[in-house]
Scaffold this motif. Structure first.
Motif, PDB file in Angstrom:
ATOM      1  N   VAL A 227      -0.834   7.795  -8.995  1.00  0.00           N
ATOM      2  CA  VAL A 227      -1.348   7.916  -7.770  1.00  0.00           C
ATOM      3  C   VAL A 227      -0.490   7.783  -6.632  1.00  0.00           C
ATOM      4  N   LYS A 228      -0.400   8.763  -5.851  1.00  0.00           N
ATOM      5  CA  LYS A 228       0.335   8.779  -4.621  1.00  0.00           C
ATOM      6  C   LYS A 228      -0.399   8.300  -3.456  1.00  0.00           C
ATOM      7  N   ARG A 229       0.299   7.110  -2.699  1.00  0.00           N
ATOM      8  CA  ARG A 229      -0.699   6.627  -1.510  1.00  0.00           C
ATOM      9  C   ARG A 229       0.362   6.530  -0.390  1.00  0.00           C
ATOM     10  N   ARG A 230      -0.428   6.601   0.805  1.00  0.00           N
ATOM     11  CA  ARG A 230       0.705   6.220   1.975  1.00  0.00           C
ATOM     12  C   ARG A 230      -0.574   6.020   2.909  1.00  0.00           C
ATOM     13  N   GLY A 231      -0.322   4.970   3.867  1.00  0.00           N
ATOM     14  CA  GLY A 231      -1.234   4.353   4.922  1.00  0.00           C
ATOM     15  C   GLY A 231      -0.722   4.909   6.425  1.00  0.00           C
ATOM     16  N   GLU A 242       5.028   7.389   1.862  1.00  0.00           N
ATOM     17  CA  GLU A 242       4.302   7.617   0.568  1.00  0.00           C
ATOM     18  C   GLU A 242       5.185   6.972  -0.656  1.00  0.00           C
ATOM     19  N   ILE A 243       4.137   6.227  -1.409  1.00  0.00           N
ATOM     20  CA  ILE A 243       4.597   5.609  -2.557  1.00  0.00           C
ATOM     21  C   ILE A 243       3.834   5.970  -3.830  1.00  0.00           C
ATOM     22  N   SER A 244       4.371   6.157  -4.903  1.00  0.00           N
ATOM     23  CA  SER A 244       3.735   6.441  -6.330  1.00  0.00           C
ATOM     24  C   SER A 244       3.478   5.113  -7.094  1.00  0.00           C
ATOM     25  N   TYR A 245       2.202   4.869  -7.284  1.00  0.00           N
ATOM     26  CA  TYR A 245       1.668   3.579  -7.812  1.00  0.00           C
ATOM     27  C   TYR A 245       1.154   3.949  -9.202  1.00  0.00           C
ATOM     28  N   VAL A 246       1.447   2.913 -10.169  1.00  0.00           N
ATOM     29  CA  VAL A 246       0.410   3.103 -11.343  1.00  0.00           C
ATOM     30  C   VAL A 246      -0.909   2.598 -11.041  1.00  0.00           C
ATOM     31  N   GLN A 247      -1.858   3.162 -11.407  1.00  0.00           N
ATOM     32  CA  GLN A 247      -3.228   2.921 -11.003  1.00  0.00           C
ATOM     33  C   GLN A 247      -3.867   1.783 -11.800  1.00  0.00           C
ATOM     34  N   GLU A 248      -4.705   1.068 -11.115  1.00  0.00           N
ATOM     35  CA  GLU A 248      -5.355   0.027 -11.556  1.00  0.00           C
ATOM     36  C   GLU A 248      -6.588   0.553 -12.871  1.00  0.00           C
TER      37      GLU A 248
END
Length: 283
Positions: A227-231, A242-248
């Motif tokens: 999932v790509k996330r940015r705050g 923006e950072i690409s994370y491995v989802q919970e």
């Protein structure tokens, strides 16, 4: 946690929709932001803090993200359960977390009721020049009765006081969007976390994480989503990188370690997950 109303957490696409959960990057960033308001040791605290994404308690049973492994099961001849129910579920009871081999077995472990309900709330904007009104809707997530939202945190004992102060401060100011409307405000209560299994055939992630260079070569051994996330920086209203994370909810045959806490420009990012082991000689 006990939300005083609902909460709104953006999807990052500048719409009025909301996520039905609060990811660990949002919780971590918000807690650290308030820690810096209260202590000169906040930077060291930030480097040693790990949190989970939003979890839930039903009765006295903890709900954790449903392992993506469960979505790979196929119907057996004696299965009476619908695979749709299993795949639609988002959480599993921790005390039932196990390496099941069929839809029938796994369906008995998941919570079939979603803890969160998304409601569309009407709003009205007024044009200051023409005085014409415009009705529109925003989504708000409300926790259903019978579920208590919670998150897990790991930090050195010396920072327990700072952690509690930061979380209480966060509860009074609100997490997520539209705190001026009363969303995201909560009352905080603190309890010691249960002892989780540390050894098992698989490890379930409870947080978003960024794999290390070594872990990237082993990712295909597991079951995961990206999932790509940015705050947004709260004081400046500036978009973060923006950072690409491995989802919970991701599952691996090794314990993910991530890349620790990273400092990007002037803010900190948690890239290492909290995990729980299952399967093998355990459950």
């Amino acid at each position: 946690m006990s939300f005083r109303s609902g909460f709104r957490v953006g999807r990052g696409n500048e719409t009025d929709s909301t996520l039905p959960t609060i990811h660990s990057d949002t919780i971590y960033g918000a807690v650290v932001y308030h820690a810096f308001k209260w202590s000169e040791k906040a930077e060291d605290f930030a480097k040693k803090l790990k949190v989970s994404s939003l979890l839930f308690v039903r009765g006295d049973r903890l709900l954790v993200p449903k392992p993506f492994l469960y979505n790979t099961y196929s119907l057996e001849e004696d299965d009476e359960e619908s695979p749709k129910e299993l795949k639609k579920a988002s959480y599993v009871f921790l005390d039932k977390l196990a390496d099941y081999r069929s839809i029938k077995e796994a369906s008995g472990a998941v919570c079939k009721e979603n803890p969160v309900e998304i409601v569309r709330i009407p709003r009205n904007s007024l044009d200051r020049i023409t005085s014409s009104s415009n009705l529109y809707f925003v989504e708000v997530a409300f926790v259903k009765e019978g579920f208590t939202p919670a998150f897990l945190a790991e930090f050195p004992d010396e920072y327990e006081g700072l952690f509690k102060t930061a979380v209480k401060s966060l509860g009074d100011s609100g997490i997520g969007a539209d705190s001026t409307y009363g969303y995201g405000l909560f009352n905080a209560e603190f309890e010691s976390a249960p002892d989780f299994p540390e050894e098992g055939e698989y490890y379930l992630t409870l947080s978003l994480f960024v794999p290390s260079a070594e872990e990237r070569s082993k990712m295909n051994e597991g079951y995961y989503r990206v999932v790509k996330r940015r705050g947004v920086k709260r004081d400046e209203m500036k978009v973060k990188k923006e950072i690409s994370y491995v989802q919970e909810g991701s599952v691996f045959p090794f314990k993910p370690e991530g890349r620790g806490v990273l400092k990007i420009e002037d803010y900190f990012v948690q890239t290492s997950p909290l995990c729980v082991a299952f399967g093998g000689d355990g459950k």
